[in-house]
Design an enzyme around this catalytic site. Structure first.
Site, PDB file in Angstrom:
ATOM      1  N   HIS A  66      30.865  37.279  34.466  1.00 46.58           N
ATOM      2  CA  HIS A  66      30.092  36.480  33.512  1.00 46.58           C
ATOM      3  C   HIS A  66      28.731  36.091  34.083  1.00 46.58           C
ATOM      4  O   HIS A  66      27.752  35.987  33.347  1.00 46.58           O
ATOM      5  CB  HIS A  66      30.870  35.219  33.129  1.00 46.58           C
ATOM      6  CG  HIS A  66      32.183  35.485  32.483  1.00 46.58           C
ATOM      7  ND1 HIS A  66      33.374  35.245  33.094  1.00 46.58           N
ATOM      8  CD2 HIS A  66      32.498  36.009  31.275  1.00 46.58           C
ATOM      9  CE1 HIS A  66      34.363  35.586  32.301  1.00 46.58           C
ATOM     10  NE2 HIS A  66      33.859  36.067  31.191  1.00 46.58           N
ATOM     11  N   GLY A 115      37.443  35.601  26.540  1.00 46.36           N
ATOM     12  CA  GLY A 115      36.148  35.667  25.873  1.00 46.36           C
ATOM     13  C   GLY A 115      35.754  37.108  25.619  1.00 46.36           C
ATOM     14  O   GLY A 115      36.541  38.029  25.824  1.00 46.36           O
ATOM     15  N   GLY A 118      36.503  40.043  28.042  1.00 45.19           N
ATOM     16  CA  GLY A 118      37.896  40.476  28.102  1.00 45.19           C
ATOM     17  C   GLY A 118      38.170  41.562  27.083  1.00 45.19           C
ATOM     18  O   GLY A 118      38.857  42.554  27.370  1.00 45.19           O
TER      19      GLY A 118
END
EC number: 2.-.-.-
Length: 340
Positions: A66, A115, A118
Site C-alpha cells: 500500500h 481492500g 487484495g
C-alpha cells in the site's frame, strides 16, 4: 514555527502489534526525546495513506504494497522503518469448506479481501492458475475477513497468520475442533515471490513533513527502538503494561495474537532492501506501479548499525513457518535465530 508535536495514524484499531508505539508513549520514551505524539485511529483503514500523503497527518503505519501504491497514485509518502517483518499472508479457509491446497478449488467460492489491492492480487493469481475473475465471487470485508468466514458470508479470505488466522483458530477451539483446521494458501508461494514482505507493516511519513523535520523523525524512531527493545526483552511484562493502557485487548485472543506477532517484530527497524526490490517488482507485475517506479523508502533516519540481510531468505521463510507452528502449539514467546 516548528513544534515538537507529531500526529501518528495507526493502520487499524489498536492491535497486539501496535505495542511498541503505545509503550513509547506510556513509558515516556517520546517525552525523553522532546516529542508530543498524538496517536490516532482511522475510521477507515483504506484512508491511511491518503490522509498521510495529503499532509493531514504527519506519520503512520501501512503495509509495504500500500505504501508503494500510494506514492504511485500521487500521495507522497516514504517508509522510514519497519514494525512487523514479513508476516505470513494468504488465503485463509477452514477445513471442510471444499477448499484444498489446490488453488483451483477456489473456483465458484466467495473470497474475501481487505481492500482493492487484495482483489487485484486474487485476480492475478486466478489468471496464473488458469482461471478468470468471473470464476469466483469477490467480497470486500475490510478487517472482518475471519469474522465473515466464521459467519459463512465467505468461503475464504486474505489475512495474516498472526492475526486473522489466530482468530479462526480460537473459533475452532470453542467448537471443539483442532486449531489446525484453520488453513492458509500462502500468497508468497502461490505468486512465487520468495517472501511475504508485501505485508510488512511500515512506519511511513508524509514527504514534506520528512523534509522539514528530519530530527523529529530521528527522535521518534529512537523512542520506537527503545520501546521495541523493551517488548523483545520482556514480552510478558510489556503486555501487562500495554493492556493496562488498552484494557480492550485483555483477552485470550489478543494475547495469542501477540505471541504469534512476537517473532515478526523488526528488532532493527531497518527497511530490508531485498524485500523492497521484490515487492516493487511484484507491484509492477500487478500493474499498480509503472515500469519506471522507484521504491519509496529510506533508512537514513535510523541512527544505529544496519544488520546484514539473511543470505537465504527462502530457508528463513521455511524455518519461520516451523517456528510459528511451534508457537501455535506451545504458546511461547521465542525469536527465531535466522541463518546469517
Amino acid at each position: 514555527m516548528s513544534t515538537d508535536k507529531i500526529t501518528f495514524l495507526l493502520n487499524w484499531q489498536p492491535t497486539p502489534y501496535h505495542i511498541p508505539i503505545f509503550l513509547a508513549q506510556t513509558k515516556g520514551y517520546f517525552k525523553e526525546q522532546g516529542l508530543d505524539i498524538a496517536i490516532l485511529e482511522p475510521t477507515n483503514p483504506s484512508d491511511v495513506t491518503e490522509l498521510i500523503g495529503s499532509g493531514k497527518v504527519d506519520m503512520g503505519l501501512k503495509a509495504m504494497i500500500h505504501t508503494l501504491a500510494a506514492k504511485a497514485r500521487g500521495f507522497p509518502v516514504t517508509s522510514v522503518a519497519s514494525l512487523l517483518d514479513e508476516p505470513f499472508t494468504g488465503v485463509l479457509y477452514l477445513k471442510g469448506s471444499g477448499i484444498t491446497e489446490d488453488f483451483q478449488s477456489l473456483k465458484g467460492k466467495k473470497i474475501g479481501y481487505v481492500g482493492e489491492f487484495g482483489k487485484i492480487q486474487i485476480d492475478e493469481l486466478t489468471k496464473h492458475y488458469g482461471m478468470k475473475p468471473e470464476d469466483y465471487t469477490a467480497v470486500r470485508c475490510g478487517m472482518n475477513v475471519a469474522k465473515y468466514i466464521i459467519e459463512g458470508k465467505i468461503d475464504a479470505g486474505i489475512g495474516i497468520e498472526c492475526m486473522q488466522q489466530v482468530e479462526l483458530e480460537e473459533y475452532l477451539a470453542k467448537q471443539g475442533r483442532p486449531a489446525s483446521d484453520a488453513k492458509m494458501l500462502r500468497i508468497d508461494k502461490l505468486a512465487c515471490l520468495g517472501c511475504c514482505c508485501f505485508c510488512t507493516v511500515l512506519y511511513i511519513c508524509n514527504d514534506e513533513f520528512l523534509k522539514k523535520n528530519p530530527e523529529k523523525v530521528r527522535k521518534f524512531l529512537k523512542a520506537i527502538k527503545k520501546a521495541t527493545d523493551y517488548v523483545l526483552a520482556d514480552p510478558v511484562k510489556a503486555w501487562k503494561e500495554y493492556i493496562d493502557f488498552k484494557p480492550q485487548l485483555n483477552n485470550d485472543l489478543s494475547y495469542k495474537q501477540y505471541q504469534r506477532c512476537y517473532a515478526y517484530f523488526s528488532s532493527s527497524l531497518y527497511n530490508v532492501h531485498r524485500d523492497w526490490k521484490k515487492v516493487t517488482g511484484y507491484g509492477k507485475r500487478l500493474a499498480i506501479l509503472p515500469p519506471d517506479y522507484v521504491s519509496n523508502y529510506t533508512n537514513e533516519y535510523l541512527s544505529w548499525p544496519e544488520p546484514e540481510e539473511v543470505s537465504d531468505p527462502l530457508e528463513a521463510q521455511r524455518l519461520m513457518a516451523i517456528h510459528q507452528e511451534k508457537c501455535r502449539q506451545e504458546g511461547t514467546f521465542k525469536r527465531l535465530a535466522l541463518p546469517a
